[in-house]
Design a protein around this motif. Structure first.
Motif, PDB file in Angstrom:
ATOM      1  N   VAL A  65      -4.381   1.840  -0.342  1.00 53.57           N
ATOM      2  CA  VAL A  65      -3.577   3.029  -0.070  1.00 53.57           C
ATOM      3  C   VAL A  65      -4.364   4.005   0.809  1.00 53.57           C
ATOM      4  CG1 VAL A  65      -2.331   4.941  -1.124  1.00 53.57           C
ATOM      5  CG2 VAL A  65      -2.390   2.735  -2.260  1.00 53.57           C
TER       6      VAL A  65
ATOM      7  N   ILE B  74       7.128   1.441  -8.241  1.00 54.79           N
ATOM      8  CA  ILE B  74       7.125   0.510  -9.369  1.00 54.79           C
ATOM      9  C   ILE B  74       8.541  -0.003  -9.659  1.00 54.79           C
ATOM     10  CG2 ILE B  74       7.474   2.228 -11.203  1.00 54.79           C
ATOM     11  CD1 ILE B  74       4.921  -0.559 -11.503  1.00 54.79           C
TER      12      ILE B  74
ATOM     13  N   ASN C 142       0.800  -1.235   0.000  1.00 54.65           N
ATOM     14  CA  ASN C 142       0.000   0.000   0.000  1.00 54.65           C
ATOM     15  C   ASN C 142       0.829   1.280   0.000  1.00 54.65           C
ATOM     16  OD1 ASN C 142      -2.149  -1.684  -0.043  1.00 54.65           O
ATOM     17  ND2 ASN C 142      -2.770  -1.333   2.079  1.00 54.65           N
TER      18      ASN C 142
ATOM     19  N   ARG D  97      -3.843  11.409 -10.389  1.00 52.96           N
ATOM     20  CA  ARG D  97      -3.397  12.464 -11.293  1.00 52.96           C
ATOM     21  C   ARG D  97      -3.290  12.050 -12.766  1.00 52.96           C
ATOM     22  NH1 ARG D  97       1.814  14.020  -9.160  1.00 52.96           N
ATOM     23  NH2 ARG D  97       2.435  12.187 -10.319  1.00 52.96           N
ATOM     24  N   PRO D  98      -2.634  10.927 -13.087  1.00 54.91           N
ATOM     25  CA  PRO D  98      -2.559  10.576 -14.511  1.00 54.91           C
ATOM     26  C   PRO D  98      -3.946  10.389 -15.135  1.00 54.91           C
ATOM     27  CG  PRO D  98      -1.042   9.248 -13.208  1.00 54.91           C
ATOM     28  CD  PRO D  98      -1.906   9.987 -12.234  1.00 54.91           C
TER      29      PRO D  98
ATOM     30  N   SER E 215       3.508  12.275 -16.229  1.00 50.28           N
ATOM     31  CA  SER E 215       3.038  12.401 -14.846  1.00 50.28           C
ATOM     32  C   SER E 215       2.856  11.055 -14.170  1.00 50.28           C
ATOM     33  CB  SER E 215       1.731  13.187 -14.810  1.00 50.28           C
ATOM     34  OG  SER E 215       0.632  12.321 -14.731  1.00 50.28           O
ATOM     35  N   ASP E 216       2.730   9.983 -14.949  1.00 50.04           N
ATOM     36  CA  ASP E 216       2.426   8.696 -14.313  1.00 50.04           C
ATOM     37  C   ASP E 216       3.692   7.969 -13.889  1.00 50.04           C
ATOM     38  OD1 ASP E 216       1.355   6.428 -13.329  1.00 50.04           O
ATOM     39  OD2 ASP E 216       0.132   5.952 -15.084  1.00 50.04           O
ATOM     40  N   LYS E 217       3.891   7.860 -12.578  1.00 50.60           N
ATOM     41  CA  LYS E 217       5.111   7.238 -12.059  1.00 50.60           C
ATOM     42  C   LYS E 217       4.992   5.723 -12.001  1.00 50.60           C
ATOM     43  CE  LYS E 217       6.583  11.342 -11.583  1.00 50.60           C
ATOM     44  NZ  LYS E 217       7.291  11.900 -12.745  1.00 50.60           N
ATOM     45  N   ARG E 218       3.854   5.194 -12.467  1.00 52.01           N
ATOM     46  CA  ARG E 218       3.725   3.741 -12.505  1.00 52.01           C
ATOM     47  C   ARG E 218       4.314   3.180 -13.785  1.00 52.01           C
ATOM     48  NH1 ARG E 218      -2.514   3.659 -11.438  1.00 52.01           N
ATOM     49  NH2 ARG E 218      -2.167   5.323 -12.943  1.00 52.01           N
TER      50      ARG E 218
ATOM     51  N   LYS F 262      -4.079  14.643  -0.396  1.00 50.34           N
ATOM     52  CA  LYS F 262      -2.742  14.045  -0.430  1.00 50.34           C
ATOM     53  C   LYS F 262      -2.728  12.626  -0.980  1.00 50.34           C
ATOM     54  CE  LYS F 262      -0.610  16.685   3.287  1.00 50.34           C
ATOM     55  NZ  LYS F 262       0.536  17.187   2.520  1.00 50.34           N
ATOM     56  N   VAL F 263      -3.891  11.993  -1.047  1.00 51.66           N
ATOM     57  CA  VAL F 263      -3.912  10.615  -1.561  1.00 51.66           C
ATOM     58  C   VAL F 263      -4.758  10.520  -2.826  1.00 51.66           C
ATOM     59  CG1 VAL F 263      -4.469   8.206  -1.060  1.00 51.66           C
ATOM     60  CG2 VAL F 263      -3.609   9.686   0.761  1.00 51.66           C
TER      61      VAL F 263
ATOM     62  N   LEU G 179       2.168   4.769  -1.804  1.00 56.33           N
ATOM     63  CA  LEU G 179       1.630   5.741  -2.761  1.00 56.33           C
ATOM     64  C   LEU G 179       2.444   5.610  -4.040  1.00 56.33           C
ATOM     65  CD1 LEU G 179       1.443   8.377  -0.012  1.00 56.33           C
ATOM     66  CD2 LEU G 179      -0.541   7.857  -1.420  1.00 56.33           C
ATOM     67  N   MET G 180       1.767   5.214  -5.122  1.00 63.37           N
ATOM     68  CA  MET G 180       2.486   4.890  -6.353  1.00 63.37           C
ATOM     69  C   MET G 180       3.065   6.117  -7.054  1.00 63.37           C
ATOM     70  SD  MET G 180       2.364   1.721  -6.320  1.00 63.37           S
ATOM     71  CE  MET G 180       2.870   1.090  -7.930  1.00 63.37           C
ATOM     72  N   GLN G 181       2.488   7.283  -6.768  1.00 71.78           N
ATOM     73  CA  GLN G 181       2.947   8.495  -7.454  1.00 71.78           C
ATOM     74  C   GLN G 181       3.970   9.274  -6.630  1.00 71.78           C
ATOM     75  OE1 GLN G 181       2.105   8.772 -10.507  1.00 71.78           O
ATOM     76  NE2 GLN G 181       0.324   7.457 -10.640  1.00 71.78           N
TER      77      GLN G 181
ATOM     78  N   ARG H 105       7.574   2.649 -15.904  1.00 70.19           N
ATOM     79  CA  ARG H 105       9.005   2.636 -15.611  1.00 70.19           C
ATOM     80  C   ARG H 105       9.767   3.537 -16.554  1.00 70.19           C
ATOM     81  NH1 ARG H 105      10.407  -2.803 -12.892  1.00 70.19           N
ATOM     82  NH2 ARG H 105       8.318  -3.592 -12.656  1.00 70.19           N
TER      83      ARG H 105
ATOM     84  N   TYR I 232      10.676   5.241  -7.426  1.00 72.03           N
ATOM     85  CA  TYR I 232       9.223   5.119  -7.271  1.00 72.03           C
ATOM     86  C   TYR I 232       8.902   3.649  -6.954  1.00 72.03           C
ATOM     87  CZ  TYR I 232       8.547   9.845  -8.891  1.00 72.03           C
ATOM     88  OH  TYR I 232       8.567  11.201  -8.966  1.00 72.03           O
TER      89      TYR I 232
ATOM     90  N   GLU J  22      -2.861  10.538  -6.383  1.00 75.15           N
ATOM     91  CA  GLU J  22      -2.740   9.180  -6.919  1.00 75.15           C
ATOM     92  C   GLU J  22      -3.546   9.026  -8.210  1.00 75.15           C
ATOM     93  OE1 GLU J  22      -0.956   6.134  -5.548  1.00 75.15           O
ATOM     94  OE2 GLU J  22       0.097   7.972  -5.092  1.00 75.15           O
TER      95      GLU J  22
END
Ligand code: ATP
Ligand code: MG
Lengths: 334, 229
Positions: free
Chosen positions: B129, A139, A92, B153-154, B224-227, B146-147, A94-96, B229, A137, B151
């Motif tokens: 989360v 990921i 859990n 955002r993208p 913007s997306d940090k998921r 904040k969450v 925060l992914m961003q 890579r 991050y 989170e």
């Protein structure tokens, strides 16, 4: 100290009522690594989520350091939660946010200044041995690394209690080891009370000082890990501790005796010695030994001879052995 | 294919009003989109957080009412809504024709749509989360600011582009009932005066603008997306 008093939780979805917890009473002393073990659906997650009131109990109280959480206003509860941290099976994070910013998160919630928060977060990164992952991050991290970051984040608010709900269940055995070692070390270094929820005996064996066995929403037994695991008293305990614990055999013609090795050398050929020295032949019905911490514990069920006098002699002999407890049983679990 | 007089007319339009029309089109797109988000973002968040199982449950009747109003507004075809709402523009900006007049109807047509887009974006945020934040003692506002929003955002950026392009389309349509911009050029010359060359030209410009919006949007989302890579 965490005191759980008469805690019940019933989930109702439409017609159905599920009693996930039924009148649970537990006391978790400070500084302990406390295990709660049970099979899937036993109510472990519900119990741990009731400790910080993520789940509101249907009845009962949760008292942490003398304060009853169930009686608190939402504001007081939020404050209290800052000293009861939690880590999860799914991390859990925060992914961003970067690892460092994840650790800063609880500090931000408390209004700690950014520079100060970052400094503290870097110290915590050192503590969980990931100083070079500050800017990564989630990921970009492995499961074990993610859990380390989650642990660092959980520790940021200087909690007194760390709740772990299946914190290692998503990790491979080696990573599990390293996370368990870390938890042990943090408990020793920081004195934080750790509550470990798990379905894996190995996890409890390795780090827990005390353990409670939960089954069908009730605590079946509770005590020091070595004691509970070497000599489980409850059915649920025996099913968990003894391998293939499903079938219970009752042999009416033989009298049975269970030997419990409390740290004695389990390999000692007791049966052979009885045969040689006393001429009494015993039947080994089941045997299981394991090492817990640095001591060896074992559990063996023997069938006594049908002859009454021989049986009595054998029992006498066994009772006098050092580091071994012998008790007569009427059934055993294979 | 096209006569000299048609080319002449197009040249004339390009020289005299084209930049103004593009400016109007951009104005009619960005201003309503931003205003629709000003209204739709909080609504979308409330649609998630105010649920019975949300982080801050609101009275059931209020949530039902909110959903009802949004559904009603969303089910009225845009052109009808435009005609119904235009009198409001007279109140607000004193006229029912032109670029300014069309902004209020566009916002009213778009904010319910935006609220739903925001709702789906916020729902995508992992419940675990949110739970973690609650376990750390975060309050409702802290979780939202904040969450949930960071989170999501993208997804929010991506849906902002969806809304922008939809509103851009509405704006072009409004050319038929007095709206300004490239839409008016296309409708006035292409439809009313039957000047297909001018119409095609305006349409091509509209297409190019959409491509630009989408392209920029994709880059922003990716960045913007940090998921990823
Ligand atoms: N939110 C919920 N709504 C309805 N029933 C629930 C809910 N959460 C848990 N339960 C039920 O309560 C019981 C205990 O669930 P719980 O998740 O506490 O078990 P567990 O011991 O953690 O199991 P596992 O090892 O599989 O995680 C189960 O029967 C489950 O179906
Ligand atoms: Mg569970």
């Amino acid at each position: 100290m965490i005191e759980i008093r008469n805690l019940s939780k019933t989930f109702s979805s439409g017609e159905n009522q599920v009693a996930a917890l039924a009148d649970v009473n537990l006391t978790i002393p400070d500084g302990e690594i406390y295990g709660v073990i049970g099979l899937s659906g036993a109510g472990k997650s519900t119990l741990v989520r009731c400790i910080n009131l993520l789940e509101r109990p249907s009845a009962g109280q949760v008292i942490v350091d003398g304060q009853d959480l169930t009686a608190m206003s939402p504001r007081q509860l939020r404050q209290a939660r800052k000293s009861i941290s939690m880590i999860f099976q799914g991390f859990n994070l925060l992914m961003q946010r970067t690892a460092l910013d994840n650790i800063c998160f609880p500090l931000e919630l408390s209004g700690v200044k950014k520079a100060e928060a970052r400094k503290r977060a870097r110290e915590l990164l050192e503590l969980v041995e990931l100083p070079d992952k500050a800017e990564a991050y989630p990921i970009q991290l492995s499961g074990g690394q993610k859990q380390r970051i989650a642990i660092a984040r959980a520790l940021a608010s200087d909690p007194k209690v760390l709740l772990c709900d299946e914190a290692t269940s998503a990790l491979d055995p080696k990573t599990t080891q390293s996370i368990l070692q870390l938890l042990k070390e943090l408990n020793r270094k920081l004195g934080v009370t750790v509550v470990v929820i798990t379905h894996e005996m190995r996890v409890v064996e390795q780090i827990c000082t005390r353990v409670a066995i939960l089954d069908h929403g009730q605590v079946q037994e509770e005590g020091p890990t070595a004691q509970v695991f070497s000599n489980p008293k409850s059915d649920a305990g025996r099913r968990l501790v003894l391998p293939d614990g499903e079938k219970i055999h009752v042999l009416p013609e033989n009298r049975l005796v269970r030997l419990v090795f409390n740290g004695a050398s389990a390999g000692e050929p007791i049966v052979a010695r009885l045969a040689r020295e006393q001429g009494i032949l015993l039947n080994i019905l089941s045997a299981d030994t394991r090492s817990i911490g640095d001591r060896t514990f074992g559990n063996m069920v023997l069938g006594l001879p049908l002859d009454e006098t021989e049986a009595a002699r054998a029992l006498l002999y066994l009772r006098e052995l050092k580091g071994v407890t012998a008790e007569e049983v009427t059934e055993y679990v294979q | 294919m096209f006569s000299e007089s048609e080319w002449e007319l197009l040249r004339n339009i390009i020289q005299n009003g084209l930049w103004k029309a593009i400016g109007e089109t951009l104005l009619m797109t960005f201003v309503p989109t931003i205003l629709a988000f000003v209204i739709g973002l909080p609504l979308g968040v409330v649609l998630v957080t105010g649920e019975e199982k949300g982080i801050h449950p609101l009275p059931g009747w209020l949530m039902k009412l909110l959903n009802f109003v949004i559904n009603i507004l969303r089910s009225v075809p845009f052109l009808i809504l435009l005609i119904v709402v235009l009198p409001l523009s007279r109140l607000l900006v004193g006229t029912t024709v032109g670029t300014k007049a069309i902004i209020a109807p566009l916002v009213i047509a778009a904010f319910p749509f935006v609220a739903r887009l925001v709702e789906t974006s916020i729902r995508e945020v992992d419940g675990g989360v949110v739970e973690a934040a609650q376990s750390m003692g975060a309050g409702t506002w802290q979780i939202i600011l904040k969450v949930l929003i960071p989170e999501a955002r993208p997804a929010l950026i991506s849906n902002f582009m969806v809304a922008l392009i939809t509103i851009f389309g509405y704006g072009a349509m409004s050319g038929a009932v007095g709206g300004g911009g490239l839409g008016r050029i296309a409708v006035n010359y292409g439809y009313n005066r039957y000047q297909p060359l001018v119409m095609y030209f305006a349409v091509i410009l509209l297409v190019i603008l959409v491509q630009i919006f989408q392209g920029v949007g994709n880059v922003l989302v990716k960045k913007s997306d940090k998921r990823i890579r």
